[in-house]
Design an enzyme around this catalytic site. Structure first.
Site, PDB file in Angstrom:
ATOM      1  N   ARG A 139      -3.429  19.736   3.208  1.00  0.00           N
ATOM      2  CA  ARG A 139      -2.125  20.055   2.626  1.00  0.00           C
ATOM      3  C   ARG A 139      -1.032  20.118   3.684  1.00  0.00           C
ATOM      4  NH1 ARG A 139      -3.648  23.951  -0.460  1.00  0.00           N
ATOM      5  NH2 ARG A 139      -3.759  22.747  -2.382  1.00  0.00           N
ATOM      6  N   ALA A 140      -1.351  20.594   4.874  1.00  0.00           N
ATOM      7  CA  ALA A 140      -0.336  20.676   5.932  1.00  0.00           C
ATOM      8  C   ALA A 140       0.185  19.296   6.301  1.00  0.00           C
ATOM      9  CB  ALA A 140      -0.922  21.370   7.164  1.00  0.00           C
TER      10      ALA A 140
END
Length: 385
Positions: free
Chosen positions: A271-272
């Site tokens: 997700r980052a």
């Protein structure tokens, strides 16, 4: 009811003694008038350009303009398809799951075979801003459902085996005071960007903030008119950047740079990386550029990684030049762990006074301990035959 008019409250027993209420409007502090919060303004603008980023979490002590900035953002979001101003919806801490996601009227299905949706706060916030104050005090079930919809843009309402979906694309803004508790790491990761605010320590900056706030309290419409030009420019810039997003792509170099930043931060999952790339693209679109660069990734990396950075950030292999001498060879580490240390009784007074390491205390020989025999304390009398 007209502005600033006094009218009786409607009711079945309204009479001449009915209470009079005065209508009032509340002016919103202009986004462009915020002082001393450039990082916060950047994060909010990026989320307004691409709501798919997943929202912004603002953490900081009381009185650092968290709520003021969140309310001011709604004026920059483009109008709805019906040409109405973008809605600003507040999620109260006492809300239920049904109030948040909505519910289905099953009785209508049984009566006339028509499925009717009773929309919740997520539907009301579509094309606008959904604001959650003290999000760290919100029940985890509400936070999880809220962040799911913020990331996907689709809300699913289910009841008694019947489900229905509707679009719920909004800019999520959550605020919290760390002194009142933290969010679980799983929920922190669901927020796209995060900003940690601190109390201003510069006297000149505090003076400018107080002057702006006092001017707004004394003449809110005057401050709004003073910043009307800059506000209009930001509105146009956000709308133009939204339209430009599909035309911007990420090169392999940008993808690799985002992955390297995520690895260096020791984050879990992907997700980052995705948030960094979306935020970098939004920044390039806001600055009217034709391509996303690694500099854009660097400009937004801390916003995407600060709340995701874990203990593994220090567990990555370091270049040989930055390693400690004992880390160059495994044999050296083994030798250092098995070599006998100096006798603490023979350590110099200077070493004891300075707290310098004087050996492996765990290698001290065991000391014999005496034991004492425990005498009997009696028991139950034997049974008679």
């Amino acid at each position: 009811m007209t502005l600033n008019s006094a009218e009786p409250i409607a009711g079945p027993t309204a009479d001449s003694n009915a209470c009079l209420v005065e209508s009032a409007t509340r002016a919103t502090f202009p986004f462009s008038a915020l002082v001393g919060q450039p990082l916060l303004q950047r994060a909010l603008l990026l989320a307004a350009i691409d709501p798919g980023i997943g929202g912004v979490l603002i953490s900081g002590p009381r009185g650092t303009a968290k709520s003021t900035a969140a309310r001011a953002l709604a004026a920059l979001v483009p109008p709805t398809p019906a040409k109405l101003p973008a809605p600003f919806v507040t999620l109260p801490l006492s809300a239920t799951v049904e109030q948040l996601v909505g519910t289905l009227n099953v009785e209508d299905v049984l009566r006339d075979a028509r499925l009717r949706l009773a929309p919740g706060l997520l539907a009301r916030a579509h094309h606008g801003v959904l604001y959650v104050d003290e999000v760290n005090l919100l029940p985890d079930a509400l936070v999880d459902a809220l962040l799911d919809v913020a990331a996907s843009g689709v809300n699913t309402v289910e009841r008694d085996g019947i489900s229905r979906q509707h679009a719920a694309r909004f800019v999520l803004v959550g605020t919290m005071n760390p002194e009142e508790g933290e969010l679980r790491p799983q929920l922190l990761d669901r927020f796209g960007l995060s900003v940690s605010l601190a109390n201003p320590t510069d006297a000149a900056l505090r003076t400018a903030i107080v002057r702006a706030r006092l001017g707004f309290d004394e003449n809110p419409h005057g401050l709004v008119e003073q910043h009307a030009g800059e506000q209009a420019r930001l509105v146009d810039a956000v709308a133009t950047a939204r339209a430009a997003l599909p035309r911007l792509a990420w090169s392999d170099a940008v993808l690799h740079h985002a992955a390297a930043c995520a690895l260096a931060a020791g984050v879990d999952g992907m997700r980052a990386d995705l948030v960094m790339l979306r935020a970098a693209r939004a920044l390039a679109a806001f600055e009217s550029r034709d391509e996303v660069t690694t500099l854009d990734v660097d400009a937004v990396a801390e916003l995407a990684l600060a709340h995701r950075r874990g203990d593994k950030a220090h567990a990555l292999p370091l270049p040989a030049a930055s390693r400690a001498p004992s880390e160059h060879k495994a044999d050296d580490r083994h030798a250092a762990s098995t070599a006998p240390g100096p006798d603490p009784e023979r350590a110099s007074p200077d070493a004891l006074a300075t707290g310098a390491p004087i050996g492996d205390w765990g290698a001290l020989p065991p000391r014999p301990e005496t034991t004492t025999r425990v005498t009997g304390v009696g028991g139950w009398p034997s049974k008679k035959a």
